[in-house]
Design a protein around this motif. Sequence first.
Motif, short mmCIF file in Angstrom:
data_model
loop_
_atom_site.label_atom_id
_atom_site.label_comp_id
_atom_site.label_asym_id
_atom_site.label_seq_id
_atom_site.Cartn_x
_atom_site.Cartn_y
_atom_site.Cartn_z
N VAL A 256 0.91 -1.22 0.03
CA VAL A 256 -0.04 -0.16 -0.07
C VAL A 256 0.96 1.15 0.07
N GLN A 257 1.90 1.45 0.67
CA GLN A 257 2.96 2.40 0.76
C GLN A 257 3.57 2.43 -0.65
N ARG A 258 3.89 1.56 -1.19
CA ARG A 258 4.66 1.57 -2.30
C ARG A 258 3.68 2.18 -3.56
N ILE A 259 2.33 1.74 -3.39
CA ILE A 259 1.29 2.26 -4.44
C ILE A 259 0.90 3.64 -4.23
N LEU A 260 1.14 4.16 -2.88
CA LEU A 260 0.74 5.65 -2.67
C LEU A 260 1.84 6.24 -3.17
N SER A 261 3.03 5.95 -2.96
CA SER A 261 4.38 6.66 -3.50
C SER A 261 4.13 6.74 -5.05
N GLY A 262 3.96 5.47 -5.48
CA GLY A 262 3.87 5.54 -6.97
C GLY A 262 2.68 6.59 -7.67
N LEU A 263 1.79 6.66 -6.84
CA LEU A 263 0.77 7.54 -7.14
C LEU A 263 1.24 8.88 -7.09
N GLY A 264 1.98 9.43 -6.00
CA GLY A 264 2.61 10.55 -6.07
C GLY A 264 3.63 10.84 -7.48
N VAL A 265 4.30 9.88 -7.83
CA VAL A 265 5.14 10.06 -9.08
C VAL A 265 4.31 10.42 -10.12
N LEU A 266 3.04 9.47 -10.41
CA LEU A 266 2.19 9.89 -11.36
C LEU A 266 1.59 11.13 -11.33
N LEU A 267 1.01 11.65 -10.23
CA LEU A 267 0.73 12.90 -10.05
C LEU A 267 1.61 14.17 -10.65
N VAL A 268 2.92 13.96 -10.17
CA VAL A 268 3.78 14.87 -10.91
C VAL A 268 4.12 14.81 -12.21
N PHE A 269 4.05 13.45 -12.75
CA PHE A 269 4.14 13.28 -14.22
C PHE A 269 3.04 14.10 -14.76
N ALA A 270 2.03 13.93 -14.39
CA ALA A 270 0.65 14.16 -15.13
C ALA A 270 0.57 15.84 -14.90
N VAL A 271 0.68 16.38 -13.68
CA VAL A 271 0.78 17.94 -13.36
C VAL A 271 1.99 18.49 -14.03
N GLY A 272 3.08 18.16 -13.62
CA GLY A 272 3.97 18.64 -14.06
C GLY A 272 4.58 18.78 -15.61
N GLY A 273 4.02 17.63 -16.10
CA GLY A 273 4.16 17.47 -17.65
C GLY A 273 3.20 18.35 -18.33
N SER A 274 1.95 18.64 -17.83
CA SER A 274 1.14 19.68 -18.27
C SER A 274 1.79 21.01 -18.25
N LEU A 275 2.27 21.33 -16.99
CA LEU A 275 2.96 22.67 -16.88
C LEU A 275 4.14 23.16 -17.77
N ALA A 276 4.96 21.71 -18.00
CA ALA A 276 6.13 22.06 -18.77
C ALA A 276 5.38 22.23 -20.00
N ALA A 277 4.46 21.56 -20.79
CA ALA A 277 3.79 21.80 -22.03
C ALA A 277 3.31 23.18 -22.08
N ALA A 278 3.03 23.56 -21.07
CA ALA A 278 2.48 24.98 -21.25
C ALA A 278 3.57 26.09 -21.08
N GLY A 279 4.78 25.66 -20.70
CA GLY A 279 6.05 26.49 -20.72
C GLY A 279 5.89 27.29 -19.24
N GLU A 280 5.22 26.59 -18.34
CA GLU A 280 5.35 27.16 -16.96
C GLU A 280 6.58 26.73 -16.25
N LEU A 281 6.96 25.57 -16.31
CA LEU A 281 8.14 24.68 -15.92
C LEU A 281 8.88 24.41 -16.92
N THR A 282 10.32 24.24 -16.51
CA THR A 282 11.36 23.70 -17.57
C THR A 282 11.31 22.27 -17.32
N VAL A 283 11.80 21.54 -18.54
CA VAL A 283 11.80 19.98 -18.44
C VAL A 283 12.82 19.61 -17.31
#
Length: 572
Positions: A256-283
Amino acid sequence: MIALRKKGSLPLQALAWAWPTVRGRAGAAAGIVVLSFLASGAALLPPYLTQRLVDDGIVGGRMDVVLQLCGAFLALLVAGVAVEAVSRLAYLKLSAHVLFGLREQIYRHLQTLAPTYYARTRGGEILSRLDGDVAEVQRFAIDAPMGLLNAAFSLVVALALMLSLSPLLTALVFALVPLHVAALLGSRPWLERSAQAVRQQSAAMSSFFVESLRAMKFIQATNAGARQEAELRAHHGDYFAALRRSQVASLGAGGVQRILSGLGVLLVFAVGGSLAAAGELTVGVVVAFIAYTTRAAGPLQTAAGVFMGWQRAKVSLQRIRELAAELPTVTSPAQPVALAQPVRGDLRLVDVRFGYGEARVLDGASLDIPAGRKLALIGASGAGKSTLIDLLQRHYDPGAGHILLDGVRLDRLDLAELRRRVVVVDQDPVLMPGSVRDNLRFVAPDADEAALLRALDLAGLARFAHAGGLDKAVGASASALSRGERLRIALARAILQDPAVLILDETTSGLDLPVAQAIVMAVDRVFAGRTRIVITHNLASVGELDGVVELRDGALVEQPPARPPAPLLRAV
């Protein structure tokens, strides 16, 4: 004595119990913590350098920056390996010091317990607590504080670096922390029950091996090997079932702990990726943040591991507390009385009463044995003769009445001094692993070679001694020696101890009469003038006596002697 009887928090008790053994290594522990912080810091810098490598070097087209950062990566790698090696070796030394100290503390306590404790407790159960449970508590007492300190340091540093990269993504990742905590709390009962079952099955298997190996000759003689193998298979099945439940519990909680940690990584991919695509964050920021999200999960995993470890340690600590609750039946007085020198060996029992629970063994027993007398003690099996020996060596104290040596009550003497003055040679003497020399020096560590040879000579083993017998291995359970040799070695040990009172507990029972008489003659020759109590069922084998006393219905009753001695019984 084990200080685990006070009420309080079990985690604090585990740490408090280990503290005396850690205190002498406080400097080493602090050094390990510092090294751990350095290693964690070295592990947290690469994602930050990665962000600069991607954004400033690769995307910015600066090869000089790329080369500089690659050199920094290599330096961190080498430094991290060196620091980790030094830290692990230092940790190994500290961990071993604490484990051995705790085990010695338990063993010291075990040496204070009465024979009745060992009579009612399976050997494998004691072994399991002395080994597995102590090791479990030691792991928690050392690993938990250091792991939590390192986790807190890593989490703080990671949080600071993550906030410098993106406060939004940091808040997103740490919003999952309450879920981690809830999952851990929900798994606690399951983890504790499974740990308890594993320790119980481990103790049962240890007991099976201890008891069956001790009885192997009997198992062979009764053709019971197949039944014993079936019992072992049953133990294996029970142990595997408990181990599987424990593993499932650990896998479930950890998963359960690993799943929750993985969920955090996926959220960063999703939100961070969209921000990078919009030019608000660097790669580079997104890449570094993903790495930090993974590393930030490390301290949370450590906390989860400590939590799960505590469930196991709590079970082990409770089992050790049960052992610690066994109080010694006797202790040395704070200010013992010294015996007058030389010690004469005058013994006196005054209205002694003693029993095990409701069963009364001695009931008003009185006896006066002047120094230097040889007394035979007879009585039916179970009459209490062995109990009387235990009272004379003060493994127990009388429930009422007193026993005196040279006019001093036994409970006022130092225990070690008393047991040097009152020595027992029983019909099945205990020989320790090692050589004959090792066994003689077990009771007289400072005895030189000449003293050992003289003791064997006086005990009737002259040829044995001078034919290299001192180096002879006694074998497992003294199986390399005949019973007569074992008895004579036990007699040689008594000679080295130089007691004032010698007790022979059925020593010659079962021996051929000539052999028994030879051993008695050796005793009478060496210990002439010493107080001797011979417990026997065969008066013909014990030589001349000054008196015979029967233990009957809890009382000591004088029997008609073969020749008129001085009175042994005294009106009380």
